[in-house]
Design an enzyme around this catalytic site. Structure first.
Site, PDB file in Angstrom:
ATOM      1  N   ASP A 194      -4.151   9.012 -13.827  1.00  0.00           N
ATOM      2  CA  ASP A 194      -4.704   7.986 -12.937  1.00  0.00           C
ATOM      3  C   ASP A 194      -5.207   8.629 -11.645  1.00  0.00           C
ATOM      4  O   ASP A 194      -4.447   9.272 -10.926  1.00  0.00           O
ATOM      5  CB  ASP A 194      -3.645   6.917 -12.645  1.00  0.00           C
ATOM      6  CG  ASP A 194      -3.104   6.259 -13.925  1.00  0.00           C
ATOM      7  OD1 ASP A 194      -3.817   6.273 -14.949  1.00  0.00           O
ATOM      8  OD2 ASP A 194      -1.966   5.743 -13.894  1.00  0.00           O
ATOM      9  N   ARG A 235       9.716  13.472 -14.092  1.00  0.00           N
ATOM     10  CA  ARG A 235       8.932  12.755 -13.076  1.00  0.00           C
ATOM     11  C   ARG A 235       8.420  13.726 -12.022  1.00  0.00           C
ATOM     12  O   ARG A 235       9.186  14.394 -11.338  1.00  0.00           O
ATOM     13  CB  ARG A 235       9.774  11.646 -12.433  1.00  0.00           C
ATOM     14  CG  ARG A 235       9.002  10.860 -11.392  1.00  0.00           C
ATOM     15  CD  ARG A 235       9.730   9.603 -10.920  1.00  0.00           C
ATOM     16  NE  ARG A 235       9.085   9.074  -9.730  1.00  0.00           N
ATOM     17  CZ  ARG A 235       7.931   8.393  -9.713  1.00  0.00           C
ATOM     18  NH1 ARG A 235       7.305   8.132 -10.844  1.00  0.00           N
ATOM     19  NH2 ARG A 235       7.404   7.978  -8.593  1.00  0.00           N
ATOM     20  N   ASP A 252      -3.501  15.367 -14.232  1.00  0.00           N
ATOM     21  CA  ASP A 252      -2.948  14.056 -13.940  1.00  0.00           C
ATOM     22  C   ASP A 252      -3.905  13.033 -14.539  1.00  0.00           C
ATOM     23  O   ASP A 252      -5.075  13.347 -14.798  1.00  0.00           O
ATOM     24  CB  ASP A 252      -2.811  13.892 -12.417  1.00  0.00           C
ATOM     25  CG  ASP A 252      -2.357  12.506 -12.039  1.00  0.00           C
ATOM     26  OD1 ASP A 252      -1.403  12.000 -12.673  1.00  0.00           O
ATOM     27  OD2 ASP A 252      -2.970  11.915 -11.124  1.00  0.00           O
TER      28      ASP A 252
HETATM   29 MG   LIG Z   1      -2.780  10.272  -9.871  1.00  0.00          MG
END
Ligand SMILES: [Mg+2]
Length: 167
Positions: free
Chosen positions: A10, A107, A8
């Site tokens: 962020d 998503r 991932d």
């Molecule tokens: Mg994240």
């Protein structure tokens, strides 16, 4: 076939300041460049899979997200580290921008981005895993049939190094 570490973005590679998208907002998580260099040295691919619903929300554009990713890659050179592939999902079911308004399989917690990378890079699921900072990341990994590990520690390299030697 190579295995991969799916990351991932962020909250794992860079500090999640809340929809970070300007390059001056890039602040690496402690040990993240070192962790990526270790992934590179392990012979695994380093693949970023990131939900970017800020695009659907009209906060910034796809081009901004790509520029942010390019900036990550540029900054990683100082550590001789590199990301092998970036996948981002701009869609959200409640998007303000109509063309991004859909419940897209990319998503997370959907496995779409992981599955696309597996096809694009001919990735071996054996030995592959994902590191994320939310349950939806872990669910995406599970849906793709690979282990997912929830990063809660302070340094990413300290978190990932044992995973590289055991999986
Ligand atoms: Mg994240």
């Amino acid at each position: 076939m190579k295995s991969a570490v799916f990351l991932d973005r962020d909250g794992v590679i860079n500090v999640d300041t809340g929809y970070p998208h300007r390059i001056d907002e890039l602040e690496f998580i402690a040990g993240a460049p070192e962790a990526i260099a270790r992934i590179n040295a392990s012979g695994r691919l380093a693949i970023v899979v990131t939900n970017q619903s800020g695009i659907a929300r009209g906060l910034y554009e796809e081009a901004d997200a790509h520029a942010f990713n390019t900036h990550i890659q540029d900054r990683l050179r100082a550590w001789n580290a590199r990301i092998d592939g970036f996948y981002l999902c701009p869609y959200h079911p409640d998007a303000i921008i109509e063309r991004y308004r859909q419940d897209h399989p990319d998503r997370k917690p959907g496995p779409g981005m992981i599955e696309r990378a597996i096809r694009d890079f001919h990735i071996d699921r054996n030995g592959s895993f994902l590191v994320g900072d939310r349950q939806t990341d872990i669910q995406a990994a599970q849906a793709a049939g690979i282990p997912g590990y929830l990063f809660t520690g302070a340094r990413l390299d300290a978190f990932i190094t044992p995973l590289l030697s055991t999986s």
